[in-house]
Write a protein that holds these residues in place. Structure first.
Motif, PDB file in Angstrom:
ATOM      1  N   THR A 261     -29.023  62.035  21.193  1.00  0.00           N
ATOM      2  CA  THR A 261     -28.085  61.848  22.445  1.00  0.00           C
ATOM      3  C   THR A 261     -26.803  60.595  22.456  1.00  0.00           C
ATOM      4  OG1 THR A 261     -29.525  59.754  22.603  1.00  0.00           O
ATOM      5  CG2 THR A 261     -30.242  61.708  23.461  1.00  0.00           C
ATOM      6  N   LEU A 262     -26.981  60.225  21.347  1.00  0.00           N
ATOM      7  CA  LEU A 262     -25.419  59.449  21.026  1.00  0.00           C
ATOM      8  C   LEU A 262     -24.013  59.534  21.601  1.00  0.00           C
ATOM      9  CD1 LEU A 262     -24.295  57.258  18.580  1.00  0.00           C
ATOM     10  CD2 LEU A 262     -23.728  58.771  16.938  1.00  0.00           C
ATOM     11  N   PRO A 263     -24.221  60.287  21.737  1.00  0.00           N
ATOM     12  CA  PRO A 263     -22.570  60.979  22.126  1.00  0.00           C
ATOM     13  C   PRO A 263     -22.978  59.942  24.203  1.00  0.00           C
ATOM     14  CG  PRO A 263     -22.539  63.027  21.923  1.00  0.00           C
ATOM     15  CD  PRO A 263     -24.144  61.868  21.116  1.00  0.00           C
ATOM     16  N   ALA A 264     -23.778  60.435  24.515  1.00  0.00           N
ATOM     17  CA  ALA A 264     -24.350  59.869  26.002  1.00  0.00           C
ATOM     18  C   ALA A 264     -24.272  58.216  25.457  1.00  0.00           C
ATOM     19  CB  ALA A 264     -25.569  60.676  27.011  1.00  0.00           C
ATOM     20  N   VAL A 265     -25.269  57.744  24.863  1.00  0.00           N
ATOM     21  CA  VAL A 265     -25.834  56.329  24.938  1.00  0.00           C
ATOM     22  C   VAL A 265     -24.805  55.956  25.000  1.00  0.00           C
ATOM     23  CG1 VAL A 265     -26.533  54.787  23.339  1.00  0.00           C
ATOM     24  CG2 VAL A 265     -28.057  56.846  24.193  1.00  0.00           C
ATOM     25  N   SER A 266     -23.415  55.757  23.655  1.00  0.00           N
ATOM     26  CA  SER A 266     -22.354  55.346  23.657  1.00  0.00           C
ATOM     27  C   SER A 266     -21.580  54.990  24.609  1.00  0.00           C
ATOM     28  CB  SER A 266     -21.458  56.180  22.437  1.00  0.00           C
ATOM     29  OG  SER A 266     -21.676  56.698  20.836  1.00  0.00           O
ATOM     30  N   ALA A 267     -21.256  56.413  25.969  1.00  0.00           N
ATOM     31  CA  ALA A 267     -20.359  56.539  26.994  1.00  0.00           C
ATOM     32  C   ALA A 267     -21.153  55.408  27.684  1.00  0.00           C
ATOM     33  CB  ALA A 267     -20.566  57.526  27.621  1.00  0.00           C
ATOM     34  N   LEU A 268     -23.038  55.278  27.430  1.00  0.00           N
ATOM     35  CA  LEU A 268     -22.977  54.388  28.291  1.00  0.00           C
ATOM     36  C   LEU A 268     -23.387  52.651  28.078  1.00  0.00           C
ATOM     37  CD1 LEU A 268     -24.951  53.474  30.895  1.00  0.00           C
ATOM     38  CD2 LEU A 268     -26.786  53.362  29.513  1.00  0.00           C
ATOM     39  N   VAL A 269     -23.648  52.968  26.310  1.00  0.00           N
ATOM     40  CA  VAL A 269     -22.599  51.112  26.204  1.00  0.00           C
ATOM     41  C   VAL A 269     -21.337  51.245  26.417  1.00  0.00           C
ATOM     42  CG1 VAL A 269     -21.928  50.151  24.141  1.00  0.00           C
ATOM     43  CG2 VAL A 269     -23.847  51.221  24.111  1.00  0.00           C
ATOM     44  N   ALA A 270     -20.404  51.649  26.136  1.00  0.00           N
ATOM     45  CA  ALA A 270     -19.276  51.324  26.758  1.00  0.00           C
ATOM     46  C   ALA A 270     -18.848  51.291  27.681  1.00  0.00           C
ATOM     47  CB  ALA A 270     -18.164  52.447  26.462  1.00  0.00           C
ATOM     48  N   MET A 271     -19.149  52.080  29.253  1.00  0.00           N
ATOM     49  CA  MET A 271     -19.865  51.622  30.705  1.00  0.00           C
ATOM     50  C   MET A 271     -20.142  50.333  30.693  1.00  0.00           C
ATOM     51  SD  MET A 271     -21.235  54.736  31.843  1.00  0.00           S
ATOM     52  CE  MET A 271     -22.032  54.055  33.460  1.00  0.00           C
ATOM     53  N   LEU A 272     -21.176  49.657  29.987  1.00  0.00           N
ATOM     54  CA  LEU A 272     -22.060  48.078  30.370  1.00  0.00           C
ATOM     55  C   LEU A 272     -21.399  46.939  29.889  1.00  0.00           C
ATOM     56  CD1 LEU A 272     -25.827  49.705  29.944  1.00  0.00           C
ATOM     57  CD2 LEU A 272     -24.371  48.724  32.293  1.00  0.00           C
ATOM     58  N   ALA A 273     -20.167  47.540  28.871  1.00  0.00           N
ATOM     59  CA  ALA A 273     -20.170  46.321  28.047  1.00  0.00           C
ATOM     60  C   ALA A 273     -18.681  46.212  28.054  1.00  0.00           C
ATOM     61  CB  ALA A 273     -20.012  46.495  26.557  1.00  0.00           C
ATOM     62  N   LEU A 274     -17.554  47.752  28.296  1.00  0.00           N
ATOM     63  CA  LEU A 274     -15.972  47.348  28.443  1.00  0.00           C
ATOM     64  C   LEU A 274     -15.776  47.160  30.523  1.00  0.00           C
ATOM     65  CD1 LEU A 274     -15.046  49.311  25.567  1.00  0.00           C
ATOM     66  CD2 LEU A 274     -15.646  46.585  25.516  1.00  0.00           C
ATOM     67  N   GLY A 275     -17.157  47.967  30.884  1.00  0.00           N
ATOM     68  CA  GLY A 275     -16.668  48.147  32.607  1.00  0.00           C
ATOM     69  C   GLY A 275     -16.175  49.071  32.165  1.00  0.00           C
ATOM     70  N   GLU A 276     -15.960  50.260  31.650  1.00  0.00           N
ATOM     71  CA  GLU A 276     -15.019  51.225  32.048  1.00  0.00           C
ATOM     72  C   GLU A 276     -15.873  52.658  33.227  1.00  0.00           C
ATOM     73  OE1 GLU A 276     -15.323  53.763  28.062  1.00  0.00           O
ATOM     74  OE2 GLU A 276     -14.084  52.064  27.337  1.00  0.00           O
ATOM     75  N   ARG A 277     -15.356  53.137  33.872  1.00  0.00           N
ATOM     76  CA  ARG A 277     -15.294  53.889  34.681  1.00  0.00           C
ATOM     77  C   ARG A 277     -15.688  55.321  34.771  1.00  0.00           C
ATOM     78  NH1 ARG A 277     -11.795  52.580  40.030  1.00  0.00           N
ATOM     79  NH2 ARG A 277     -12.633  54.655  40.486  1.00  0.00           N
TER      80      ARG A 277
END
Length: 302
Positions: A104-120
């Motif tokens: 699940t690393l790719p999806a978890v990385s995307a989720l962390v970026a969303m939460l930490a960087l506010g990426e859409r």
């Protein structure tokens, strides 16, 4: 052989090596404390990276103080945190469950970026996160009696493995925050050296030298240091240079497949239908994330 096919092969072998770390961590956990095993891993890998840098004539990057602190944080999360949590989790979790979670690393990385960087996130990325979450839930809550001690132990082990994946996602996020880009080889060497420096103090408190000698655990650490760490670096970056980033990302689908297959073949673990369903969900998540990225590429280059 076509250069692109060589790239596929190199990246595939690198990801199979990553999947094998889940299995080998099982034998390491049986004979060594987590920080001691982590420190030993980097004590073996770091000199090899230094030798490769010397042979290739690669110099250390010049970094500002902010980037140095970020690299230390990266080493603490991605190098030490990942290894310690993974080895600790493998004392309690099955290798098949851990393999699904690692995928699940790719999806978890995307989720962390969303939460930490506010990426859409794009819709495909949201689909990837949902599928990856479903895969973890399916393989984690598959025990017949959740009140049984073994079930509680399995859940705790899976939670530790997932914590390892979060640490690796933080590593990826912190790397994006570096103001001075660091090439792959010196970055790998820095992560090994800093990882050793971070792990050595807590490792000394574990007093691993007082434990009975376990040749299987020691062999596991040597394998971890040389094959997935050093060998995986060479294969991944050699392959990634020949194919697109999206194509390389698709190769991460081999992590859960190789981990579950090795758990069955080498550890003789039974693979349940729930675990296979979890693998299918994680593979779908990787496909969603990668295909979504590939569709966005032409728009960005236009």
């Amino acid at each position: 052989m076509n250069s692109r096919y060589v790239g596929y092969l190199c990246c595939a072998l690198a990801m199979i090596g990553v999947g094998s770390t889940v299995v080998v961590s099982k034998s390491i956990a049986a004979g060594l404390p987590p920080f001691s095993a982590t420190a030993l891993r980097f004590a073996i890998a770091f000199p090899v990276f230094l030798l490769v840098m010397r042979l290739r004539g690669v110099r250390w990057p010049r970094l500002a103080r902010r980037d140095v602190l970020l690299l230390i944080a990266q080493a603490g999360a991605g190098s030490v945190g990942y290894t310690v949590f993974l080895i600790s989790g493998m004392k309690l979790a099955s290798a098949a469950d851990a393999g699904v979670i690692a995928g699940t690393l790719p999806a978890v990385s995307a989720l962390v970026a969303m939460l930490a960087l506010g990426e859409r996130p794009a819709p495909s990325l949201i689909g990837a996160i949902v599928l990856a979450t479903l895969g973890v839930l399916v393989c984690t809550v598959h025990v017949e009696d959740l009140a049984a001690p073994r079930a509680a132990s399995s859940l705790a082990g899976n939670a530790l493995v997932f914590a390892a994946i979060v640490c690796e996602a933080l590593f990826i996020l912190l790397n994006r925050k570096l103001r001075t880009p660091v090439a792959a080889l010196p970055l790998s060497a820095l992560m090994s050296g800093l990882g050793l420096a971070v792990a050595i103090v807590p490792a000394s408190f574990e007093q691993a030298w007082t434990l009975p000698f376990d040749p299987g655990a020691l062999a596991g650490v040597v394998y971890y240091a040389l094959v997935p760490t050093v060998g995986g670096f060479v294969l991944w970056y050699e392959g990634a240079a020949r194919i697109t980033g999206a194509e390389a990302g698709l190769m991460t689908a081999l992590v859960p497949i190789s981990a579950v297959a090795m758990a069955a073949l080498l550890l003789h673990e039974p693979v349940s239908g729930a675990q296979l369903a979890g693998v299918a969900c994680v593979l779908g998540a990787v496909l969603f994330a990668t295909v979504g990225h590939m569709r966005r590429m032409p728009r960005r280059s236009a």
